[in-house]
Write an enzyme that holds these catalytic residues in place. Structure first.
Site, short mmCIF file in Angstrom:
data_model
loop_
_atom_site.label_atom_id
_atom_site.label_comp_id
_atom_site.label_asym_id
_atom_site.label_seq_id
_atom_site.Cartn_x
_atom_site.Cartn_y
_atom_site.Cartn_z
N LEU A 1 0.81 -1.22 0.00
CA LEU A 1 0.00 0.00 0.00
C LEU A 1 0.84 1.27 0.00
CD1 LEU A 1 -2.62 -0.96 2.74
CD2 LEU A 1 -2.72 -1.43 0.29
N TRP B 1 1.12 5.53 1.13
CA TRP B 1 0.79 6.25 2.36
C TRP B 1 -0.22 7.37 2.16
CZ3 TRP B 1 2.12 10.94 0.75
CH2 TRP B 1 3.30 11.13 0.01
N LYS C 1 1.19 -5.26 3.27
CA LYS C 1 2.30 -4.44 3.76
C LYS C 1 1.89 -2.98 3.63
CE LYS C 1 6.64 -2.33 3.01
NZ LYS C 1 6.00 -1.13 3.57
N SER D 1 5.33 4.29 -5.98
CA SER D 1 6.19 4.94 -6.96
C SER D 1 6.56 3.99 -8.11
CB SER D 1 7.48 5.43 -6.29
OG SER D 1 8.32 4.34 -5.97
N THR E 1 9.72 1.83 -7.37
CA THR E 1 9.47 0.64 -6.56
C THR E 1 8.70 -0.40 -7.36
OG1 THR E 1 9.46 1.99 -4.56
CG2 THR E 1 8.53 -0.21 -4.38
N TYR F 1 11.55 -8.72 -8.82
CA TYR F 1 11.33 -9.79 -7.84
C TYR F 1 10.58 -10.95 -8.48
CZ TYR F 1 12.24 -5.99 -4.45
OH TYR F 1 12.78 -4.95 -3.75
N GLU G 1 0.08 -0.01 -9.92
CA GLU G 1 -0.53 1.31 -10.09
C GLU G 1 0.48 2.30 -9.54
OE1 GLU G 1 -1.61 4.70 -9.63
OE2 GLU G 1 -2.79 4.03 -7.89
N CYS G 2 1.15 2.99 -10.46
CA CYS G 2 2.30 3.82 -10.07
C CYS G 2 1.99 5.30 -10.22
CB CYS G 2 3.51 3.39 -10.89
SG CYS G 2 3.98 1.65 -10.65
N CYS H 1 -1.98 10.41 -6.78
CA CYS H 1 -1.38 10.01 -8.05
C CYS H 1 -2.19 10.50 -9.24
CB CYS H 1 -1.20 8.50 -8.10
SG CYS H 1 -2.70 7.57 -7.81
N LYS I 1 11.31 16.96 -0.18
CA LYS I 1 11.23 16.72 -1.62
C LYS I 1 10.34 17.76 -2.29
CE LYS I 1 9.20 13.73 -5.10
NZ LYS I 1 8.20 12.69 -5.36
N GLU J 1 6.83 13.88 -11.18
CA GLU J 1 5.72 13.82 -10.23
C GLU J 1 6.16 14.44 -8.90
OE1 GLU J 1 2.38 10.62 -8.82
OE2 GLU J 1 4.46 9.95 -8.78
#
Length: 502
Positions: free
Chosen positions: A166, A168, A192, A246, A249, A256, A268-269, A303, A353, A398
């Site tokens: 998930l 934040w 997670k 992001s 990630t 992986y 979904e980025c 997003c 940032k 972004e």
């Protein structure tokens, strides 16, 4: 939802909250194997709310084993659709009973305004669970048009153990978007949550168990990406990971999967979403309202935020004047005070940032039309930066904060080219009074969601996801979300056609 209270009343009620602090595995709260913890803080005040168990690969192994056992013995998927539906509806009822406390916990943990948590995030999360629950016994399998000597069935089966990772920015709502269809499909899940916003996810898991979701079916592992996300993505007994976060990630989860069991990955980025305003719009004031809402809702930590205003040069000044007027309604302050629509950014790192883009605007000598200041640690004023070129970092990257860049065009072809000049393709908004123009823009802008004369993402019935580097592999929301949590199986039965068969 009851009438909003005062900041003092919400503060008093928040002071009575009991925070969950441990991982939730196999139907109970347990400490991390290491015994380690991490602090979760209120980003609006810097106050440490509590210490939470810091899980690692050993906890991942335990949770996956628990979830795999639940999958193999079919303690959840083996229930009839009507039974799973009844359990999830009871789960939604429990969430509704605790709605105010969930909203308070969410606001404290994330810096989100309490009014948004109460009026949007919590009720939408509950509605999402109910909607997917109701869909369970309304999705039909099918038969294929085989010859009379055969029977061909096409059926769905739960894919297996699912990892849900998930973001934040909308902890409760993104949790609901994922567990709704995953649990409806019969899959055990390991969630997670983002390390910054863990509290409500832990409590929701306990409420699901209280509602009758069996032990092992809903597990939550707090912790960092390296410690929990990577071993979850690499685990050979995890069949799928659905990730929101992001793009960088998201790329890791593809690696992986490639390096482990080729598990299904749904991403979904990010997004750098255009709002294209044509010169023929009927009411600039209405457009300005939508632009401000799209750019600054949830402090721009969204997003699908309208972060690029692409406006016809002939109406830019008039539109900016109206945008400035509506920005007065978007006051920033204490998240527990319902008069404020803007709260704190989620963390010091993210605050730094976002502030770096204010510095970038100064370096590029761009005009700050509105805002541009910071208040304390964590609060950034809603900001409009004018004259942003297509090569600027403010146009391409972004920001995920309350900064709107403004770029002009003179013709529709240029507008489309500017809208598509991004590695992302999540959402877009177009504003025009001409139907043909609206259809052309909606067709030619490369984005998963395009709204016309409004800002939004549709509703629970419409799929959400993006093109290009905004993600792939599936969609959140709608009936389409159920497909990604299932495998499709063909069952072919031979029916001999001879006199001995009656």
């Amino acid at each position: 939802m009851a009438a909003l209270l005062t900041a003092a009343e919400y503060a008093a009620r928040a002071g009575r909250l009991v925070f969950p602090t441990q991982a939730f595995i196999n139907g109970e709260f347990v400490p991390a194997v290491s015994g380690e913890t991490f602090a979760t803080t209120n980003p609006a005040t810097g106050e440490v709310l509590t210490e939470i168990s810091a899980c690692d690969a050993r906890d991942v192994d335990i949770a996956v084993a628990s979830a795999r056992a639940a999958f193999e013995d079919r303690r959840w998927s083996g229930r009839s659709p009507a039974q799973r539906k009844a359990t999830l509806l009871l789960f939604a009822d429990l969430l509704a009973q605790h709605a105010e406390d969930l909203a308070l916990m969410e606001s404290l943990d994330s810096g989100k305004p309490i009014r948004e948590c109460l009026l949007t995030d919590v009720p939408e999360a509950i509605h999402t669970i109910r909607w997917h629950a109701e869909l369970i016994d309304k999705i039909y399998d099918s038969t294929a048009p085989a010859a009379a000597t055969s029977l061909a069935m096409v059926v769905r089966e739960p894919i297996g153990v699912v990892g849900l990772v998930l973001p934040w920015n909308f902890p409760l709502l993104m949790l609901a978007w994922k567990i709704g269809p995953a649990l409806a499909a019969g899959c055990p899940v390991i969630v997670k949550p983002a390390k910054e916003t863990t509290l409500t996810t832990l409590w929701v898991a306990a409420l699901a168990h209280e509602a009758g979701v069996p032990a092992g079916v809903f597990n939550v592992l707090p912790g960092g990406g390296k410690e929990v996300g990577e071993p979850l993505g690499m685990h050979m007994d995890v069949s799928m990971v659905s990730f929101t976060g992001s793009t960088d990630t998201g790329r890791r989860f593809l690696r992986y999967a490639a390096d482990s069991n080729l598990k299904r990955i749904v991403l979904e980025c990010g997004g750098k979403n255009p709002a294209v305003v044509m010169p023929d719009v009927d009411d600039l004031d209405v457009v300005a309202q939508h632009i401000v809402n799209g750019a600054f809702w949830n402090m721009g930590e969204n997003c699908s935020a309208s972060s690029r205003l692409i406006v016809h040069a002939g109406i830019k000044d008039a539109l900016l004047a109206r945008i400035g007027e509506h920005m007065r309604e978007w006051r920033m302050g204490n998240p527990l005070d319902p008069q404020y629509r803007l709260g704190a950014l989620v963390s010091k790192a993210h605050f730094d940032k976002v502030c770096s883009y204010l510095d970038q605007a100064a370096t590029e000598q761009l005009r700050v039309a509105f805002g541009g200041d910071i208040e304390g640690e964590g609060f950034v004023q809603p900001t409009v930066v004018d004259g942003v070129g297509r090569d600027s970092r403010l146009f391409q990257e972004e920001i995920f904060g309350p900064i709107l860049s403004v770029t002009t065009f003179t013709g529709i072809d240029e507008a489309i080219a500017l809208a598509n000049d991004s590695v992302y393709g999540l959402a877009a908004a177009v504003y025009t009074s001409r139907l043909n123009t609206a259809i052309r823009l909606a067709r030619e802008i490369r984005a998963g969601v395009v709204t016309v004369n409004c800002f939004g993402e549709g509703d629970i019935t419409t799929p959400f996801g993006g093109y290009k580097e905004s993600g792939f592999g599936g969609r959140d929301k709608s009936v389409w979300a159920h497909d990604q949590y299932t495998e499709i199986k063909t069952i072919w039965i031979d029916v001999p056609d001879h006199p001995g068969v009656r």
